[in-house]
Design a protein around this motif. Structure first.
Motif, PDB file in Angstrom:
ATOM      1  N   LYS A   1       0.827  -1.206   0.000  1.00 33.31           N
ATOM      2  CA  LYS A   1       0.000   0.000   0.000  1.00 33.31           C
ATOM      3  C   LYS A   1       0.863   1.259   0.000  1.00 33.31           C
TER       4      LYS A   1
ATOM      5  N   ASP B   1       1.445   6.865  -6.687  1.00 34.55           N
ATOM      6  CA  ASP B   1       0.291   7.708  -7.023  1.00 34.55           C
ATOM      7  C   ASP B   1       0.598   9.191  -6.806  1.00 34.55           C
ATOM      8  N   GLN B   2       1.257   9.498  -5.698  1.00 36.61           N
ATOM      9  CA  GLN B   2       1.583  10.889  -5.403  1.00 36.61           C
ATOM     10  C   GLN B   2       2.481  11.478  -6.492  1.00 36.61           C
TER      11      GLN B   2
ATOM     12  N   TYR C   1      -4.735   3.103  -7.240  1.00 37.63           N
ATOM     13  CA  TYR C   1      -5.013   2.866  -5.827  1.00 37.63           C
ATOM     14  C   TYR C   1      -5.602   4.101  -5.171  1.00 37.63           C
ATOM     15  N   SER C   2      -5.066   5.273  -5.494  1.00 38.67           N
ATOM     16  CA  SER C   2      -5.608   6.538  -4.992  1.00 38.67           C
ATOM     17  C   SER C   2      -5.442   7.585  -6.088  1.00 38.67           C
ATOM     18  N   ASN C   3      -6.243   8.642  -6.059  1.00 43.87           N
ATOM     19  CA  ASN C   3      -6.105   9.691  -7.074  1.00 43.87           C
ATOM     20  C   ASN C   3      -6.662  10.996  -6.558  1.00 43.87           C
ATOM     21  N   LYS C   4      -6.281  12.074  -7.206  1.00 44.06           N
ATOM     22  CA  LYS C   4      -6.775  13.408  -6.865  1.00 44.06           C
ATOM     23  C   LYS C   4      -7.545  13.952  -8.055  1.00 44.06           C
TER      24      LYS C   4
ATOM     25  N   TRP D   1      -7.354  -3.807  -4.894  1.00 49.86           N
ATOM     26  CA  TRP D   1      -6.733  -3.026  -5.972  1.00 49.86           C
ATOM     27  C   TRP D   1      -6.500  -3.890  -7.206  1.00 49.86           C
TER      28      TRP D   1
ATOM     29  N   THR E   1       0.702   4.185  -2.887  1.00 48.51           N
ATOM     30  CA  THR E   1       0.391   5.594  -2.631  1.00 48.51           C
ATOM     31  C   THR E   1       1.580   6.503  -2.967  1.00 48.51           C
TER      32      THR E   1
END
Length: 576
Positions: free
Chosen positions: A153, A160-161, A209-212, A202, A157
């Motif tokens: 994880k 992703d960042q 996995y994560s997004n903005k 995922w 992340t």
């Protein structure tokens, strides 16, 4: 409680981290990956090969590989990944990364590394790779060596960042990946199934996995003030579709449109780099009250200088439209930067124009006749039966079949194209960020692999010498490609620059005396050396229409011919 990592399983852990990393990149739009050979990068290379969402491209030269990826990113408008081994292989990527920083192409640079305990202690092929690309990247991640004590994880992340930062800022990101040995293993990943199950949700999805979510405010309110001003549009490095939309806006407003060759467009105000030198005849342009620059990296120094004077001395407003957050304002002028997708911004502005009065439309139409006179004067340099010149070559770039993508190199020839060509409806690629002469063939090869259409590449002789081994990237090309090299025996651009005359040849031009026939043969390329303009145009048209593979066309001219003809032309221009 997780089992303790066994050293014998290190190769498996290395592969799992690379599998997760590469899978997440595909969910951010990465579909192309460029790989150079190397042992330390084995986990990345093998996982890239196994991922069916990735198309692999290979090259034995890391510097060329970087520019190949740059070309792929330039043409696809998508992030492109690069994999190299540790050591100086990493350092060889810097030229392409520096270019991407200035022009915005999205590169995801994955560099294999020795683990930290092998750096700085005399271990082979180990250099300090931490921060090696400095400010030339938008984000950098220093991964730890793969271990089951760090959850996947965190890896996701962290990636992703960096990818979200790239989405906002563009250019390259660097992910440094230290892999302990062993690097090779036939052991199944199932020995770490518990570790993989931690991100099972995922795996089952198709999303990152994560997004903005990023949103940019549109600027429709500017339509009213634009239409009330004597404005001018400067068109820089943009896509063909963006160029067409900008041209439509200029017609709606009745403003002059000055098109950089990277835009692939022309207008009735063509050859501005030439006619701006006639200050008396071009004086009308100084009435401009508002400059709207769409896209960046203007080739013409003369136009950049005029813009600076117009804003600083005559208080013209300066608006710049680009989706990139970074400033593009080399003279540090008072500027409104519209950070937004170009097409969206143009569409929004255009919607507000029809109901408005057009009292300032056509304010600079009188300059069209000056551009026309310049064009007629330039046409005198065209003779189909005379020995071929670089100016004639620049004048006839627009004769290449419409729809043919063009790649224009740097130094002398791009300036001649800026002055003399009237590109109209072409997709034009270039490396006008750092404007280096390195990696041009590799970059062009990358663009061709994306659009896969008959193409023409224009480079100078020194540029080709610099990237000669990247001709290997064209050696198996099936799509017709014409590589035109203008051979004036060295750096002819220095004829136009104020370098010390007594040292011009030895320290600047560096004449080499080489021709490229045998280089073409070495890399299995067709070779032609036309003597006249008619011969050249016939060869190009025939190869693009019915040929296959890559052809190298060498245009050999006297070293100072172009600069002498240009000086004579400017004198004639002043007499208008």
């Amino acid at each position: 409680m997780s089992p303790v990592t066994q050293s014998g399983h290190q190769a498996v852990l290395n592969r799992i981290w690379c599998q997760v990393l590469l899978e997440e990149l595909t969910r951010f739009g990465v579909s192309e990956i460029c790989v150079a050979p190397g042992s330390r990068s084995t986990p990345l290379t093998l996982e890239a090969d196994e991922n069916t969402k990735l198309n692999l491209h290979t090259h034995f030269d890391e510097r060329g590989l970087g520019f190949l990826a740059l070309g792929l990113a330039k043409a696809s408008k998508k992030p492109v990944a690069i994999v190299v081994t540790s050591g100086t292989a990493v350092a060889n990527l810097l030229p392409a990364i520096a270019e991407a920083k200035l022009t915005g192409e999205k590169l995801v640079v994955l560099t294999a590394d020795r683990p930290v305990e092998l750096v700085g202690c005399g271990a082979n092929q180990a250099i300090n790779q931490s921060g090696i690309f400095s400010s030339h990247v938008s984000a950098a991640i220093e991964l730890p060596s793969p271990t089951d004590t760090v959850p996947l994880k965190w890896l996701l992340t962290s990636v992703d960042q960096a990818m979200e930062t790239q989405a906002l800022k563009g250019s390259a990101i660097h992910i440094n990946c230290p892999f302990p040995e062993p690097l090779y293993s036939n052991e199944s990943k199932s020995v770490y199934q518990w570790y993989l199950d931690d991100v099972a949700c995922w795996w089952q999805s198709e999303r990152p996995y994560s997004n903005k979510q990023l949103s940019l405010q549109m600027a429709k309110v500017y339509a009213t003030q634009f239409v009330e001003r004597k404005g001018l549009i400067v068109l820089g490095s943009v896509t063909q579709r963006e160029a067409e939309k900008a041209k439509q806006l200029a017609e709606l407003l009745g403003w002059p449109l000055l098109c950089d060759p990277q835009s692939g467009q022309t207008s009735s105000w063509a050859h501005f780099d030439l006619w701006l030198q006639n200050k008396h005849q071009s004086q009308r342009l100084n009435e401009c009250e508002l400059i709207l620059q769409i896209g960046s990296r203007i080739v013409s120094k003369r136009l950049n200088h005029w813009m600076c004077e117009q804003v600083e001395q005559r208080q013209a407003e300066f608006h710049f439209v680009s989706p990139r957050f970074e400033r593009n304002n080399q003279s540090h002028l008072m500027q409104t930067h519209h950070v937004m997708g170009i097409e969206s911004w143009l569409a929004e502005l255009s919607e507000g124009l029809p109901a408005l009065a057009d009292t300032k439309a056509g304010w600079a139409d009188s300059l069209i006749s000056l551009a026309s006179q310049t064009s007629s004067l330039a046409a005198l340099h065209l003779s189909t039966d005379e020995p071929l010149t670089e100016i004639a070559l620049a004048l006839t770039v627009n004769n290449v079949a419409k729809g043919t993508p063009l790649f224009i190199g740097n130094s002398m020839f791009v300036r001649l194209v800026d002055m003399f060509a009237r590109l109209d409806g072409y997709e034009v690629y270039s490396n006008r960020g750092a404007s280096g002469i390195d990696g041009l063939i590799a970059t062009a090869s990358g663009t061709i692999r994306v659009h896969n259409r008959p193409s023409v590449i224009f480079v100078g002789d020194t540029s080709l010498l610099y990237d000669l081994n990247s001709l290997a990237l064209l050696s198996h090309q099936q799509t017709p490609v014409v590589l035109v090299v203008t051979n004036n025996d060295g750096g002819a651009i220095f004829d136009l620059l104020p370098v010390p005359e007594q040292k011009k040849q030895s320290l600047y031009q560096m004449p080499h005396g080489f021709t490229f026939e045998h280089a073409a043969k070495q890399f299995n390329l067709k070779y032609v050396k036309p003597e006249t303009l008619s011969d050249y145009e016939q060869v190009v048209a025939s190869h693009l229409e019915s040929g296959s593979g890559a052809m190298l066309i060498e245009i050999q001219t006297p070293p100072e011919q172009a600069s002498a003809q240009l000086r004579e032309f400017i004198q004639q221009l002043h007499a208008l």
